[in-house]
Design a protein around this motif. Sequence first.
Motif, PDB file in Angstrom:
ATOM      1  N   GLU A   1       0.895  -1.261   0.110  1.00  0.00           N
ATOM      2  CA  GLU A   1       0.125  -0.174   0.124  1.00  0.00           C
ATOM      3  C   GLU A   1       0.840   1.418   0.348  1.00  0.00           C
ATOM      4  OE1 GLU A   1      -2.073   3.299   1.896  1.00  0.00           O
ATOM      5  OE2 GLU A   1      -0.793   1.773   2.677  1.00  0.00           O
ATOM      6  N   VAL A   2       2.357   1.516   0.988  1.00  0.00           N
ATOM      7  CA  VAL A   2       2.567   2.927   0.973  1.00  0.00           C
ATOM      8  C   VAL A   2       3.316   3.029  -0.743  1.00  0.00           C
ATOM      9  CG1 VAL A   2       3.761   2.627   3.032  1.00  0.00           C
ATOM     10  CG2 VAL A   2       4.269   0.901   1.260  1.00  0.00           C
ATOM     11  N   PHE A   3       3.708   1.985  -1.494  1.00  0.00           N
ATOM     12  CA  PHE A   3       3.755   1.924  -2.421  1.00  0.00           C
ATOM     13  C   PHE A   3       2.333   2.580  -3.847  1.00  0.00           C
ATOM     14  CE2 PHE A   3       7.672   0.087  -0.899  1.00  0.00           C
ATOM     15  CZ  PHE A   3       8.429   1.031  -0.846  1.00  0.00           C
ATOM     16  N   ASN A   4       1.300   2.878  -3.196  1.00  0.00           N
ATOM     17  CA  ASN A   4       0.652   3.144  -4.097  1.00  0.00           C
ATOM     18  C   ASN A   4       0.024   2.395  -4.921  1.00  0.00           C
ATOM     19  OD1 ASN A   4       0.470   5.382  -3.035  1.00  0.00           O
ATOM     20  ND2 ASN A   4       1.947   6.636  -4.186  1.00  0.00           N
ATOM     21  N   ASP A   5       0.509   0.806  -5.100  1.00  0.00           N
ATOM     22  CA  ASP A   5      -0.675  -0.133  -5.537  1.00  0.00           C
ATOM     23  C   ASP A   5      -1.538  -0.485  -4.668  1.00  0.00           C
ATOM     24  OD1 ASP A   5       0.909   0.050  -7.705  1.00  0.00           O
ATOM     25  OD2 ASP A   5       2.149  -2.121  -7.331  1.00  0.00           O
ATOM     26  N   ASN A   6      -2.133  -0.507  -3.548  1.00  0.00           N
ATOM     27  CA  ASN A   6      -3.220  -0.807  -2.561  1.00  0.00           C
ATOM     28  C   ASN A   6      -3.656  -1.765  -2.571  1.00  0.00           C
ATOM     29  OD1 ASN A   6      -4.837   0.369  -1.319  1.00  0.00           O
ATOM     30  ND2 ASN A   6      -5.828   1.685  -2.172  1.00  0.00           N
ATOM     31  N   LYS A   7      -2.251  -2.876  -3.358  1.00  0.00           N
ATOM     32  CA  LYS A   7      -3.382  -3.997  -3.184  1.00  0.00           C
ATOM     33  C   LYS A   7      -2.949  -5.355  -1.930  1.00  0.00           C
ATOM     34  CE  LYS A   7      -2.850  -4.319  -8.280  1.00  0.00           C
ATOM     35  NZ  LYS A   7      -1.741  -4.134  -8.875  1.00  0.00           N
ATOM     36  N   LEU A   8      -2.129  -4.870  -1.098  1.00  0.00           N
ATOM     37  CA  LEU A   8      -1.387  -5.371  -0.079  1.00  0.00           C
ATOM     38  C   LEU A   8      -1.500  -4.554   1.138  1.00  0.00           C
ATOM     39  CD1 LEU A   8      -1.506  -8.612   0.245  1.00  0.00           C
ATOM     40  CD2 LEU A   8       0.934  -8.218   0.039  1.00  0.00           C
ATOM     41  N   GLN A   9      -2.070  -5.166   2.174  1.00  0.00           N
ATOM     42  CA  GLN A   9      -1.970  -3.959   3.252  1.00  0.00           C
ATOM     43  C   GLN A   9      -1.144  -5.348   4.370  1.00  0.00           C
ATOM     44  OE1 GLN A   9      -3.518  -1.541   4.173  1.00  0.00           O
ATOM     45  NE2 GLN A   9      -4.094  -1.527   1.743  1.00  0.00           N
ATOM     46  N   PRO A  10       0.159  -4.312   5.808  1.00  0.00           N
ATOM     47  CA  PRO A  10       0.865  -5.349   6.723  1.00  0.00           C
ATOM     48  C   PRO A  10      -0.277  -6.216   7.642  1.00  0.00           C
ATOM     49  CG  PRO A  10       1.160  -2.499   6.452  1.00  0.00           C
ATOM     50  CD  PRO A  10       0.053  -2.261   5.132  1.00  0.00           C
ATOM     51  N   GLY A  11       0.394  -7.124   7.299  1.00  0.00           N
ATOM     52  CA  GLY A  11      -0.117  -8.397   7.381  1.00  0.00           C
ATOM     53  C   GLY A  11      -1.056  -8.760   7.001  1.00  0.00           C
ATOM     54  N   ASP A  12      -1.794  -8.948   5.577  1.00  0.00           N
ATOM     55  CA  ASP A  12      -1.902  -9.020   4.647  1.00  0.00           C
ATOM     56  C   ASP A  12      -1.749 -10.635   4.598  1.00  0.00           C
ATOM     57  OD1 ASP A  12      -4.036  -8.031   4.671  1.00  0.00           O
ATOM     58  OD2 ASP A  12      -3.767  -7.208   2.837  1.00  0.00           O
ATOM     59  N   VAL A  13      -1.326 -12.092   4.289  1.00  0.00           N
ATOM     60  CA  VAL A  13      -1.009 -13.438   4.128  1.00  0.00           C
ATOM     61  C   VAL A  13      -1.032 -13.408   2.277  1.00  0.00           C
ATOM     62  CG1 VAL A  13      -0.995 -14.945   3.912  1.00  0.00           C
ATOM     63  CG2 VAL A  13      -1.789 -14.256   6.182  1.00  0.00           C
ATOM     64  N   TRP A  14      -0.214 -12.965   2.177  1.00  0.00           N
ATOM     65  CA  TRP A  14       0.576 -13.670   0.571  1.00  0.00           C
ATOM     66  C   TRP A  14       0.399 -14.862   0.168  1.00  0.00           C
ATOM     67  CZ3 TRP A  14      -0.807 -11.454  -4.436  1.00  0.00           C
ATOM     68  CH2 TRP A  14       0.022 -11.468  -5.364  1.00  0.00           C
ATOM     69  N   ILE A  15       0.370 -16.241  -0.036  1.00  0.00           N
ATOM     70  CA  ILE A  15       0.956 -17.318  -0.453  1.00  0.00           C
ATOM     71  C   ILE A  15       1.537 -17.312  -2.036  1.00  0.00           C
ATOM     72  CG2 ILE A  15       0.463 -20.163  -0.158  1.00  0.00           C
ATOM     73  CD1 ILE A  15      -1.702 -19.442   1.357  1.00  0.00           C
ATOM     74  N   GLN A  16       2.706 -17.529  -1.692  1.00  0.00           N
ATOM     75  CA  GLN A  16       3.387 -17.446  -3.155  1.00  0.00           C
ATOM     76  C   GLN A  16       3.732 -18.998  -3.372  1.00  0.00           C
ATOM     77  OE1 GLN A  16       4.226 -14.412  -5.332  1.00  0.00           O
ATOM     78  NE2 GLN A  16       4.575 -16.059  -6.611  1.00  0.00           N
ATOM     79  N   GLU A  17       3.341 -19.877  -4.430  1.00  0.00           N
ATOM     80  CA  GLU A  17       3.105 -20.604  -5.347  1.00  0.00           C
ATOM     81  C   GLU A  17       4.689 -20.265  -6.011  1.00  0.00           C
ATOM     82  OE1 GLU A  17      -0.208 -23.110  -6.387  1.00  0.00           O
ATOM     83  OE2 GLU A  17       0.518 -22.702  -8.549  1.00  0.00           O
ATOM     84  N   SER A  18       5.573 -21.831  -6.082  1.00  0.00           N
ATOM     85  CA  SER A  18       6.556 -21.887  -7.024  1.00  0.00           C
ATOM     86  C   SER A  18       6.628 -22.154  -7.977  1.00  0.00           C
ATOM     87  CB  SER A  18       7.680 -22.878  -6.417  1.00  0.00           C
ATOM     88  OG  SER A  18       7.823 -24.089  -6.451  1.00  0.00           O
ATOM     89  N   ILE A  19       6.821 -22.510  -9.105  1.00  0.00           N
ATOM     90  CA  ILE A  19       7.114 -23.391 -10.783  1.00  0.00           C
ATOM     91  C   ILE A  19       6.872 -25.346 -10.533  1.00  0.00           C
ATOM     92  CG2 ILE A  19       8.901 -23.942 -11.196  1.00  0.00           C
ATOM     93  CD1 ILE A  19       6.647 -22.424 -13.491  1.00  0.00           C
ATOM     94  N   ILE A  20       7.145 -25.620  -9.166  1.00  0.00           N
ATOM     95  CA  ILE A  20       6.996 -26.526  -8.687  1.00  0.00           C
ATOM     96  C   ILE A  20       5.327 -26.906  -7.789  1.00  0.00           C
ATOM     97  CG2 ILE A  20       9.052 -27.230  -9.589  1.00  0.00           C
ATOM     98  CD1 ILE A  20       9.557 -28.150  -6.488  1.00  0.00           C
ATOM     99  N   GLY A  21       5.512 -25.719  -6.701  1.00  0.00           N
ATOM    100  CA  GLY A  21       3.571 -26.322  -6.785  1.00  0.00           C
ATOM    101  C   GLY A  21       4.120 -26.160  -5.381  1.00  0.00           C
ATOM    102  N   SER A  22       5.361 -25.962  -5.011  1.00  0.00           N
ATOM    103  CA  SER A  22       5.982 -25.664  -3.409  1.00  0.00           C
ATOM    104  C   SER A  22       5.337 -24.306  -2.866  1.00  0.00           C
ATOM    105  CB  SER A  22       6.561 -25.691  -2.883  1.00  0.00           C
ATOM    106  OG  SER A  22       7.935 -25.076  -4.361  1.00  0.00           O
ATOM    107  N   ARG A  23       5.315 -23.500  -1.836  1.00  0.00           N
ATOM    108  CA  ARG A  23       5.004 -21.994  -1.317  1.00  0.00           C
ATOM    109  C   ARG A  23       5.658 -21.666  -0.268  1.00  0.00           C
ATOM    110  NH1 ARG A  23      -1.056 -23.200   0.523  1.00  0.00           N
ATOM    111  NH2 ARG A  23      -1.309 -24.072  -1.799  1.00  0.00           N
ATOM    112  N   PHE A  24       5.239 -21.244  -0.390  1.00  0.00           N
ATOM    113  CA  PHE A  24       5.936 -19.352   0.874  1.00  0.00           C
ATOM    114  C   PHE A  24       4.770 -18.405   1.296  1.00  0.00           C
ATOM    115  CE2 PHE A  24      11.078 -19.162  -0.298  1.00  0.00           C
ATOM    116  CZ  PHE A  24      11.510 -19.994   0.399  1.00  0.00           C
ATOM    117  N   THR A  25       4.420 -18.691   2.680  1.00  0.00           N
ATOM    118  CA  THR A  25       3.349 -18.235   2.850  1.00  0.00           C
ATOM    119  C   THR A  25       4.557 -16.124   3.096  1.00  0.00           C
ATOM    120  OG1 THR A  25       2.022 -19.998   3.633  1.00  0.00           O
ATOM    121  CG2 THR A  25       1.812 -17.798   5.260  1.00  0.00           C
ATOM    122  N   ALA A  26       3.326 -14.924   3.109  1.00  0.00           N
ATOM    123  CA  ALA A  26       4.420 -14.328   3.311  1.00  0.00           C
ATOM    124  C   ALA A  26       3.629 -13.189   4.000  1.00  0.00           C
ATOM    125  CB  ALA A  26       4.998 -13.779   1.930  1.00  0.00           C
ATOM    126  N   THR A  27       3.889 -12.542   4.375  1.00  0.00           N
ATOM    127  CA  THR A  27       3.261 -11.034   4.691  1.00  0.00           C
ATOM    128  C   THR A  27       4.473  -9.640   5.226  1.00  0.00           C
ATOM    129  OG1 THR A  27       4.112 -11.541   7.135  1.00  0.00           O
ATOM    130  CG2 THR A  27       1.619 -12.059   6.396  1.00  0.00           C
TER     131      THR A  27
END
Length: 312
Positions: free
Chosen positions: A248-274
């Motif tokens: 949000e601080v960069f004005n994209d307003n797509k993700l707020q602090p504390g929101d969870v973003w699950i990023q999947e890799s090309i093999i389907g493994s994942r990191f859970t990110a905030t």
Amino acid sequence: MRVIDSHTEGEPTRVVIDGGPDLGHGPIRERATKFRQTEDAFRRLAVNEPRGSDAIVGALLCEPEDSSSAAGVIFFNNVGYLGMCVHGAIGVAVTLNYLGRIGIGIHQLETPVGIVQIDVLGPNQVAIENVPSFRYRTNVSVDVPSLGTISGDVAWGGNWFFLVDGAPVPLIRANVRQLSDAAEVIRDQLERDEVTGTDGAMVDHIAFFGPAESEDANSRNFVYCPGGAYDRSPCGTSTSAKLACLAEVFNDNKLQPGDVWIQESIIGSRFTATFRIDDSGRIIPCLNGRAFICSEASFVMQPDDPYINGIT
Ligand code: PYC
């Protein structure tokens, strides 16, 4: 020389626990420079064939500058050195826990680009609070022979990334060769067009993002590393750079602090990110993933071996 190999969400890490070069004392950034200038043969020996492969990221453990840190660590790959490496830091944390050197709980690791926090949640589960991440340039277009105009953001997440929304072919494992070829020509064009990070730093990682395969994930990526390998994990420094672009601080307003973003890799493994915002207003990503120990090995160096220092 003794190493412990692990993989983090599929991406290999080789931690050098004994027999690495003595780089002296002082800031890890200075020791990394010394490593590059005087001990590069060790890097090649440790991760290149015949003992390693293009995909392996090496992690040299060093005495920390601050004795309250768990360790200093310098990450390297088949062609050079990394500022930070999140999958590697998760591998280091799991390895140190496996060796009984750190317990469950929060510790610090010193890296050439700053201190990161490792939260060992279990023998195979770690959360990394990464270095501050930021978007440096938005919507940069490059005309790439064979691909046309490609637009992306230049962002820092501990390494420099060119982040492209979309990909020239679907983000499936069967397309790894085509994705790698496309990423390589984009990187070459960025270099020709002198698109860099701050201080002229080379943008040496290319990441494509698209829809996730699993319903509960936010995105799938393909990350092309400097030495031509692709990241089997979702690449934590790339995910950090992505969070910075979405924040949000960069004005994209797509993700707020504390929101969870699950990023999947090309093999389907994942990191859970905030992420959180620190007192200086900087974006501090936190990435949670798993690593597993694969092997413990002692390297043998025979003086007549023509490839004693690896195949370059
Ligand atoms: O997870 O940050 C990461 C990473 C960088 C290069 C390979 N993995």
